[in-house]
Design a protein around this motif. Structure first.
Motif, PDB file in Angstrom:
ATOM      1  N   GLN A   1      -6.314 -12.296  13.194  1.00  0.00           N
ATOM      2  CA  GLN A   1      -5.150 -11.969  13.024  1.00  0.00           C
ATOM      3  C   GLN A   1      -5.084 -11.370  11.699  1.00  0.00           C
ATOM      4  O   GLN A   1      -4.198 -10.244  11.118  1.00  0.00           O
ATOM      5  N   ILE A   2      -5.608 -11.800  10.447  1.00  0.00           N
ATOM      6  CA  ILE A   2      -5.740 -11.513   9.129  1.00  0.00           C
ATOM      7  C   ILE A   2      -6.403 -10.112   8.971  1.00  0.00           C
ATOM      8  O   ILE A   2      -5.870  -9.113   8.540  1.00  0.00           O
ATOM      9  N   ARG A   3      -7.768 -10.017   9.586  1.00  0.00           N
ATOM     10  CA  ARG A   3      -8.334  -8.720   9.956  1.00  0.00           C
ATOM     11  C   ARG A   3      -7.568  -7.590  10.284  1.00  0.00           C
ATOM     12  O   ARG A   3      -7.510  -6.652   9.837  1.00  0.00           O
ATOM     13  N   LYS A   4      -6.829  -8.032  11.335  1.00  0.00           N
ATOM     14  CA  LYS A   4      -5.890  -6.919  12.060  1.00  0.00           C
ATOM     15  C   LYS A   4      -4.621  -6.372  11.008  1.00  0.00           C
ATOM     16  O   LYS A   4      -4.356  -5.348  10.924  1.00  0.00           O
ATOM     17  N   PHE A   5      -4.233  -7.495  10.499  1.00  0.00           N
ATOM     18  CA  PHE A   5      -3.221  -7.182   9.477  1.00  0.00           C
ATOM     19  C   PHE A   5      -3.633  -6.392   8.365  1.00  0.00           C
ATOM     20  O   PHE A   5      -2.887  -5.381   7.833  1.00  0.00           O
ATOM     21  N   LEU A   6      -4.794  -6.624   8.077  1.00  0.00           N
ATOM     22  CA  LEU A   6      -5.419  -5.757   6.596  1.00  0.00           C
ATOM     23  C   LEU A   6      -6.047  -4.565   7.003  1.00  0.00           C
ATOM     24  O   LEU A   6      -6.692  -3.949   6.105  1.00  0.00           O
ATOM     25  N   ALA A   7      -6.246  -4.244   8.341  1.00  0.00           N
ATOM     26  CA  ALA A   7      -6.904  -2.958   8.972  1.00  0.00           C
ATOM     27  C   ALA A   7      -6.175  -1.826   8.136  1.00  0.00           C
ATOM     28  O   ALA A   7      -5.127  -1.916   8.474  1.00  0.00           O
ATOM     29  N   ARG A   8      -6.890  -1.035   7.715  1.00  0.00           N
ATOM     30  CA  ARG A   8      -6.195   0.345   7.096  1.00  0.00           C
ATOM     31  C   ARG A   8      -7.163   1.706   7.937  1.00  0.00           C
ATOM     32  O   ARG A   8      -8.196   1.696   7.691  1.00  0.00           O
ATOM     33  N   PRO A   9      -6.187   2.614   8.026  1.00  0.00           N
ATOM     34  CA  PRO A   9      -7.096   3.697   8.442  1.00  0.00           C
ATOM     35  C   PRO A   9      -8.072   4.488   7.390  1.00  0.00           C
ATOM     36  O   PRO A   9      -7.744   4.432   6.205  1.00  0.00           O
ATOM     37  N   GLY A  10      -9.094   4.804   7.898  1.00  0.00           N
ATOM     38  CA  GLY A  10     -10.063   5.232   6.819  1.00  0.00           C
ATOM     39  C   GLY A  10     -10.950   4.094   6.049  1.00  0.00           C
ATOM     40  O   GLY A  10     -11.954   4.333   5.355  1.00  0.00           O
ATOM     41  N   ARG A  11     -10.747   2.686   6.559  1.00  0.00           N
ATOM     42  CA  ARG A  11     -11.434   1.638   5.848  1.00  0.00           C
ATOM     43  C   ARG A  11     -11.928   0.846   7.035  1.00  0.00           C
ATOM     44  O   ARG A  11     -11.409  -0.299   7.520  1.00  0.00           O
ATOM     45  N   PRO A  12     -13.159   1.205   7.334  1.00  0.00           N
ATOM     46  CA  PRO A  12     -13.750   0.606   8.719  1.00  0.00           C
ATOM     47  C   PRO A  12     -14.027  -1.002   8.454  1.00  0.00           C
ATOM     48  O   PRO A  12     -14.036  -1.682   9.600  1.00  0.00           O
ATOM     49  N   ASP A  13     -14.564  -1.402   7.370  1.00  0.00           N
ATOM     50  CA  ASP A  13     -15.027  -2.593   6.951  1.00  0.00           C
ATOM     51  C   ASP A  13     -13.806  -3.304   6.723  1.00  0.00           C
ATOM     52  O   ASP A  13     -12.990  -3.221   5.704  1.00  0.00           O
TER      53      ASP A  13
ATOM     54  N   ASP B   1       0.752  -1.311   0.236  1.00  0.00           N
ATOM     55  CA  ASP B   1      -0.068   0.022   0.011  1.00  0.00           C
ATOM     56  C   ASP B   1       0.975   1.094   0.022  1.00  0.00           C
ATOM     57  O   ASP B   1       2.145   1.051  -0.088  1.00  0.00           O
ATOM     58  N   ASP B   2       0.119   2.356   0.211  1.00  0.00           N
ATOM     59  CA  ASP B   2       1.110   3.565   0.247  1.00  0.00           C
ATOM     60  C   ASP B   2       2.172   3.522   1.356  1.00  0.00           C
ATOM     61  O   ASP B   2       3.269   4.395   0.999  1.00  0.00           O
ATOM     62  N   GLY B   3       2.109   2.906   2.282  1.00  0.00           N
ATOM     63  CA  GLY B   3       2.978   2.703   3.429  1.00  0.00           C
ATOM     64  C   GLY B   3       4.239   1.777   3.000  1.00  0.00           C
ATOM     65  O   GLY B   3       5.021   1.448   4.006  1.00  0.00           O
ATOM     66  N   GLY B   4       4.058   1.062   1.935  1.00  0.00           N
ATOM     67  CA  GLY B   4       5.385  -0.070   1.758  1.00  0.00           C
ATOM     68  C   GLY B   4       4.872  -1.321   1.406  1.00  0.00           C
ATOM     69  O   GLY B   4       3.589  -1.638   1.464  1.00  0.00           O
ATOM     70  N   SER B   5       5.566  -2.146   1.727  1.00  0.00           N
ATOM     71  CA  SER B   5       5.289  -3.878   1.539  1.00  0.00           C
ATOM     72  C   SER B   5       5.011  -4.368   2.939  1.00  0.00           C
ATOM     73  O   SER B   5       5.904  -3.993   3.790  1.00  0.00           O
ATOM     74  N   HIS B   6       4.167  -5.249   3.232  1.00  0.00           N
ATOM     75  CA  HIS B   6       3.848  -5.778   4.623  1.00  0.00           C
ATOM     76  C   HIS B   6       3.860  -7.363   4.305  1.00  0.00           C
ATOM     77  O   HIS B   6       3.190  -7.813   3.489  1.00  0.00           O
ATOM     78  N   PHE B   7       4.415  -7.969   5.321  1.00  0.00           N
ATOM     79  CA  PHE B   7       4.520  -9.461   5.368  1.00  0.00           C
ATOM     80  C   PHE B   7       3.990 -10.140   6.610  1.00  0.00           C
ATOM     81  O   PHE B   7       3.995  -9.296   7.788  1.00  0.00           O
ATOM     82  N   ILE B   8       3.476 -11.177   6.395  1.00  0.00           N
ATOM     83  CA  ILE B   8       2.940 -12.133   7.718  1.00  0.00           C
ATOM     84  C   ILE B   8       4.221 -12.903   7.859  1.00  0.00           C
ATOM     85  O   ILE B   8       4.600 -13.785   7.164  1.00  0.00           O
ATOM     86  N   SER B   9       4.488 -13.163   9.171  1.00  0.00           N
ATOM     87  CA  SER B   9       5.564 -14.002   9.628  1.00  0.00           C
ATOM     88  C   SER B   9       5.318 -15.326   9.985  1.00  0.00           C
ATOM     89  O   SER B   9       5.973 -16.320   9.960  1.00  0.00           O
ATOM     90  N   ALA B  10       3.916 -15.593  10.511  1.00  0.00           N
ATOM     91  CA  ALA B  10       3.499 -16.624  10.957  1.00  0.00           C
ATOM     92  C   ALA B  10       3.005 -17.681   9.791  1.00  0.00           C
ATOM     93  O   ALA B  10       1.952 -17.066   9.008  1.00  0.00           O
ATOM     94  N   ARG B  11       3.223 -18.744   9.720  1.00  0.00           N
ATOM     95  CA  ARG B  11       3.344 -19.781   8.466  1.00  0.00           C
ATOM     96  C   ARG B  11       1.949 -20.014   8.253  1.00  0.00           C
ATOM     97  O   ARG B  11       1.279 -20.065   7.321  1.00  0.00           O
ATOM     98  N   LYS B  12       1.038 -20.412   9.363  1.00  0.00           N
ATOM     99  CA  LYS B  12      -0.096 -20.942   9.504  1.00  0.00           C
ATOM    100  C   LYS B  12      -1.182 -19.729   8.843  1.00  0.00           C
ATOM    101  O   LYS B  12      -2.019 -19.781   8.161  1.00  0.00           O
ATOM    102  N   VAL B  13      -0.916 -18.579   9.271  1.00  0.00           N
ATOM    103  CA  VAL B  13      -1.701 -17.338   8.967  1.00  0.00           C
ATOM    104  C   VAL B  13      -1.298 -17.117   7.554  1.00  0.00           C
ATOM    105  O   VAL B  13      -2.381 -16.555   6.888  1.00  0.00           O
TER     106      VAL B  13
END
Length: 265
Positions: A68-80, A13-25
């Protein structure tokens, strides 16, 4: 926001690239992406994450990973959240331009259209743009269950098709000498893919290297017979005969779109 699996799984996104470290997630998010716009059931998620040896509290584990995925994908200004609950599981909502696989498919489709319409330069541009989206193996060989592995296999085959079409378009533009080295590498990397031998033979013949082109045919024939007990496909056999008799159609085949005179049937 863009989801990218043509390489290590990441979200940009505008803030760069974001990765998930936990394999199962990672596996669960990858499954949601592979099945985007389709409901992923709890049972499917369990099977993909743990296989046949799932723990007793696997269902609770899936719920935790979704949180955890929902928290990872949460963005300011995107309530849903893009991940919504849909019995019997979950659904990932996204637009076509949010998933690199969809972008790759769109560019590949565009390139095919240009190739069919004899627009070589535009076809090359589309195919090169499609291949530029790849950063490595799909999901960086995450090693998940059958759904993700099957999807990764299909994508790998689709990528090779894109490479073949790109080379055909470049051959039609007269880039024969420039392609020889790359095609030698491609035949070494994919020794049972006959299209690359056909393209290499055409490139060599057009570069006034008929002997080398015939040598490539013999190498392909030997390998196919030893590995599979098969003779080369009709396209390769016809191309070999054309080179042996200096068929005048060779020049047309090597300058026409997708060397159709000697393409596989």
């Amino acid at each position: 926001m863009r989801y990218e699996i043509l390489g290590p799984l990441r979200v940009t996104d505008d803030g760069g690239s974001h990765f998930i470290s936990a394999r199962k997630v990672q596996v669960l998010l990858a499954l949601l992406l592979v099945r985007s716009r389709q409901i992923v059931s709890i049972d499917d998620a369990i099977g993909e994450i743990w296989g046949e040896e799932s723990p007793r509290r696997a269902t609770a584990g899936v719920h935790v990973y979704i949180s955890q995925i929902r928290k990872f994908l949460a963005r300011p200004g995107r309530p849903d959240s893009p991940v919504v609950t849909r019995p019997p599981g979950y659904l990932l909502q996204l637009d076509d331009d949010e998933f690199d696989v969809h972008l790759f498919q769109a560019l590949l489709h565009s390139g095919r259209g240009h190739l069919k319409a004899r627009r070589a330069t535009e076809a090359v541009s589309a195919f090169e743009s499609a291949l530029a989206l790849w950063r490595g193996p799909v999901l960086d060989n995450l090693g998940a269950g059958p759904v993700i592995e099957g999807f990764a296999t299909w994508l790998g085959e689709t990528r090779l098709e894109c490479v073949e079409l790109l080379v055909d378009a470049q051959l039609s533009l007269g880039a024969h000498r420039e392609l020889v080295g790359r095609l030698y590498s491609l035949t070494a990397e994919h020794p049972l893919r006959e299209a690359f031998y056909r393209q290499l033979m055409l490139a060599l013949c057009r570069s006034e290297r008929q002997a080398d082109a015939l040598r490539v045919y013999q190498q392909a024939r030997t390998l196919l017979r030893e590995e599979l007990g098969l003779e080369p496909c009709r396209a390769l056999r016809e191309l070999q005969r054309a080179i042996l008799v200096a068929d005048e159609r060779l020049d047309r085949a090597m300058t026409a779109f997708g060397p159709s005179l000697f393409a596989a049937a």
